[in-house]
Design a protein around this motif. Structure first.
Motif, short mmCIF file in Angstrom:
data_model
loop_
_atom_site.label_atom_id
_atom_site.label_comp_id
_atom_site.label_asym_id
_atom_site.label_seq_id
_atom_site.Cartn_x
_atom_site.Cartn_y
_atom_site.Cartn_z
N LYS A 225 0.85 -1.19 0.00
CA LYS A 225 0.00 0.00 0.00
C LYS A 225 0.88 1.25 0.00
N VAL A 226 0.56 2.18 -0.91
CA VAL A 226 1.25 3.46 -0.98
C VAL A 226 0.22 4.55 -0.74
N ARG A 227 0.40 5.31 0.34
CA ARG A 227 -0.52 6.40 0.66
C ARG A 227 -0.12 7.64 -0.16
N PHE A 228 -1.04 8.08 -0.99
CA PHE A 228 -0.83 9.20 -1.92
C PHE A 228 -0.44 10.47 -1.19
N GLU A 229 0.60 11.14 -1.69
CA GLU A 229 0.97 12.49 -1.25
C GLU A 229 0.81 13.48 -2.38
N LYS A 230 1.34 13.09 -3.57
CA LYS A 230 1.18 13.94 -4.76
C LYS A 230 1.42 13.12 -6.02
N GLN A 231 0.95 13.67 -7.14
CA GLN A 231 1.15 13.04 -8.44
C GLN A 231 1.84 14.05 -9.34
N LEU A 232 3.01 13.67 -9.83
CA LEU A 232 3.81 14.57 -10.67
C LEU A 232 3.26 14.60 -12.10
N LYS A 233 3.45 15.72 -12.77
CA LYS A 233 2.99 15.85 -14.15
C LYS A 233 3.93 15.12 -15.11
N GLU A 234 5.20 15.08 -14.80
CA GLU A 234 6.21 14.41 -15.63
C GLU A 234 6.82 13.26 -14.83
N PHE A 235 6.91 12.08 -15.47
CA PHE A 235 7.50 10.89 -14.86
C PHE A 235 7.99 9.99 -15.99
N PRO A 236 8.79 8.96 -15.70
CA PRO A 236 9.40 8.17 -16.77
C PRO A 236 8.44 7.63 -17.84
N GLU A 237 7.23 7.22 -17.49
CA GLU A 237 6.32 6.63 -18.48
C GLU A 237 5.17 7.58 -18.85
N THR A 238 5.42 8.87 -18.73
CA THR A 238 4.41 9.87 -19.13
C THR A 238 3.98 9.61 -20.57
N GLY A 239 2.67 9.57 -20.81
CA GLY A 239 2.14 9.38 -22.15
C GLY A 239 2.06 7.93 -22.61
N GLN A 240 2.64 7.00 -21.85
CA GLN A 240 2.61 5.59 -22.24
C GLN A 240 1.43 4.84 -21.64
N ARG A 241 0.86 5.40 -20.57
CA ARG A 241 -0.23 4.75 -19.85
C ARG A 241 -1.29 5.78 -19.47
N LYS A 242 -2.52 5.31 -19.29
CA LYS A 242 -3.56 6.16 -18.72
C LYS A 242 -3.58 5.87 -17.23
N CYS A 243 -3.79 6.90 -16.44
CA CYS A 243 -3.87 6.76 -14.98
C CYS A 243 -5.25 7.24 -14.55
N VAL A 244 -5.96 6.42 -13.78
CA VAL A 244 -7.27 6.82 -13.28
C VAL A 244 -7.38 6.52 -11.79
N TRP A 245 -7.95 7.49 -11.07
CA TRP A 245 -8.27 7.30 -9.66
C TRP A 245 -9.76 6.96 -9.59
N LEU A 246 -10.09 5.87 -8.93
CA LEU A 246 -11.49 5.44 -8.82
C LEU A 246 -11.81 5.02 -7.40
N PRO A 247 -13.06 5.23 -6.97
CA PRO A 247 -13.47 4.65 -5.70
C PRO A 247 -13.26 3.13 -5.79
N VAL A 248 -12.94 2.51 -4.68
CA VAL A 248 -12.62 1.08 -4.67
C VAL A 248 -13.68 0.26 -5.41
N SER A 249 -14.96 0.52 -5.16
CA SER A 249 -16.03 -0.25 -5.80
C SER A 249 -15.98 -0.14 -7.33
N LYS A 250 -15.70 1.05 -7.83
CA LYS A 250 -15.61 1.26 -9.28
C LYS A 250 -14.34 0.62 -9.84
N ALA A 251 -13.26 0.66 -9.08
CA ALA A 251 -12.01 0.04 -9.52
C ALA A 251 -12.20 -1.46 -9.68
N ILE A 252 -12.93 -2.08 -8.78
CA ILE A 252 -13.20 -3.52 -8.86
C ILE A 252 -13.92 -3.83 -10.17
N GLU A 253 -14.86 -2.97 -10.57
CA GLU A 253 -15.58 -3.16 -11.83
C GLU A 253 -14.68 -2.93 -13.05
N LYS A 254 -13.74 -2.00 -12.94
CA LYS A 254 -12.91 -1.58 -14.08
C LYS A 254 -11.84 -2.60 -14.45
#
Length: 161
Positions: free
Chosen positions: A114-143
């Motif tokens: 488990k990693v407790r979120f502090e911040k999300q950077l705009k630039e990182f090594p795989e920027t543009g290679q993946r989509k990142c989505v934050w979802l409530p746990v219930s929605k993540a289970i469906e996704k």
């Protein structure tokens, strides 16, 4: 004139040693379950795979000479730009398959930290290679498509924050 019969049973014990050549042990991957508070329930981060676009947790092979929890932090940063505080004990594990090339898949065991979120950077090594989505746990289970990951999220829903 009679034929002599052999009472010797052929020794096929050498075949037992060959069995290990055809059974591959599970490979270990390390995943980051990135979490943050949400409106009605905690949210988790899912990232898309680069090839098929399925949604998964950020994960990768263990880093040489680093503890597993450190690998989780590295994967969260490389794949999604996440900076956060990691629990040094895994929350759990699940079985998965890693696609390597041209449809070849190898069985893996995924150890999840488990990693407790502090911040999300705009630039990182795989920027543009993946989509990142934050979802409530219930929605993540469906996704997520992977049945083992669905079960893992369901089983650990109450442990997420």
């Amino acid at each position: 004139m009679g034929f002599a019969r052999s009472t010797t049973v052929p020794d096929f014990s050498w075949l037992q040693g060959l069995g290990g050549l055809f059974v591959k042990p599970a490979r270990l991957q390390i995943a980051a379950l990135c979490v943050r508070p949400g409106g009605t329930e905690p949210e988790v981060l899912l990232v898309s795979t680069r090839d098929s676009g399925r949604y998964i947790l950020p994960k990768g092979w263990p880093e040489k000479d680093k503890p597993a929890w450190d690998t989780a932090v590295i994967e969260a940063y490389e794949e999604a730009g996440i900076v956060g505080e990691v629990d040094r004990r895994p929350i759990g594990s699940f079985r998965s398959y890693k696609g390597v090339s041209k449809g070849l898949k190898i069985r893996t065991k995924v150890l999840v930290y488990k990693v407790r979120f502090e911040k999300q950077l705009k630039e990182f090594p795989e920027t543009g290679q993946r989509k990142c989505v934050w979802l409530p746990v219930s929605k993540a289970i469906e996704k997520v498509d992977e049945p083992a990951l669905k079960r893992f999220l369901r089983r650990h829903k109450s442990d997420i924050l």
